[in-house]
Design a protein around this motif. Structure first.
Motif, PDB file in Angstrom:
ATOM      1  N   LEU A  75      -7.937   4.069  -4.441  1.00 11.01           N
ATOM      2  CA  LEU A  75      -8.749   5.151  -3.906  1.00 11.01           C
ATOM      3  C   LEU A  75      -9.195   4.853  -2.478  1.00 11.01           C
ATOM      4  O   LEU A  75      -9.217   5.747  -1.628  1.00 11.01           O
ATOM      5  CB  LEU A  75      -9.968   5.405  -4.806  1.00 11.01           C
ATOM      6  N   LYS A  76      -9.537   3.605  -2.212  1.00  6.47           N
ATOM      7  CA  LYS A  76      -9.950   3.226  -0.858  1.00  6.47           C
ATOM      8  C   LYS A  76      -8.778   3.365   0.107  1.00  6.47           C
ATOM      9  O   LYS A  76      -8.937   3.855   1.230  1.00  6.47           O
ATOM     10  CB  LYS A  76     -10.463   1.792  -0.849  1.00  6.47           C
ATOM     11  N   ALA A  77      -7.583   2.961  -0.322  1.00  5.84           N
ATOM     12  CA  ALA A  77      -6.402   3.077   0.532  1.00  5.84           C
ATOM     13  C   ALA A  77      -6.081   4.545   0.804  1.00  5.84           C
ATOM     14  O   ALA A  77      -5.701   4.907   1.920  1.00  5.84           O
ATOM     15  CB  ALA A  77      -5.213   2.376  -0.109  1.00  5.84           C
ATOM     16  N   GLU A  78      -6.229   5.400  -0.197  1.00  6.29           N
ATOM     17  CA  GLU A  78      -5.983   6.826   0.011  1.00  6.29           C
ATOM     18  C   GLU A  78      -7.006   7.429   0.957  1.00  6.29           C
ATOM     19  O   GLU A  78      -6.683   8.282   1.779  1.00  6.29           O
ATOM     20  CB  GLU A  78      -5.980   7.556  -1.333  1.00  6.29           C
ATOM     21  N   ALA A  79      -8.270   6.998   0.849  1.00  3.46           N
ATOM     22  CA  ALA A  79      -9.318   7.512   1.730  1.00  3.46           C
ATOM     23  C   ALA A  79      -9.090   7.061   3.173  1.00  3.46           C
ATOM     24  O   ALA A  79      -9.358   7.808   4.112  1.00  3.46           O
ATOM     25  CB  ALA A  79     -10.698   7.057   1.244  1.00  3.46           C
TER      26      ALA A  79
END
Length: 130
Positions: A75-79
């Motif tokens: 999720l952090k990488a997508e954000a």
């Protein structure tokens, strides 16, 4: 008629498989903790068994923690917008340095004599083995 079971490739099938893995892991490890508790309370139980009582539930929770952590990182990488980026190339490892010359000069007569003696012993052993 379509198969009502979710496939492993679908997101729900994957989530169910992850939840099942975590639940089975927790149940097995809690069972092992109970077994260690019974060993601890027996006549020959030790504090090592008590340590295992505390360790096994942590081992059982580890798969759930790992799946949670992987999800948080995704999720952090997508954000950040870095989800599809390739990792940075690793710098080349330099070639190993050549070993220093291990040949001992004959300047040390005592060492040279000892090495000659060892060569003679080795030659005798080789002849005796034949």
């Amino acid at each position: 008629m379509p198969d009502p079971r979710p496939s492993a490739a679908s997101p729900w099938g994957r989530r169910i498989a992850i939840a099942a893995t975590c639940l089975v892991s927790l149940l097995v490890c809690c069972g092992l903790a109970w077994w260690q508790w019974d060993r601890f309370t027996s006549a020959n139980g030790t504090f090592q068994n008590l340590g295992y009582v505390l360790q096994w539930p942590l081992f059982g929770l580890f798969p759930a923690f790992m799946f949670w952590r992987i999800r948080q990182l995704r999720l952090k990488a997508e954000a950040d917008g870095t989800a599809d980026e390739k990792p940075a190339p690793v710098a080349e490892v330099p070639a190993p340095r050549p070993c220093p010359d291990t040949h001992v000069s004959d300047e040390d007569e005592e060492l040279a004599a000892y090495n000659r003696y060892l060569r003679e012993l080795n030659a005798r052993d080789q002849q005796a083995a034949e």
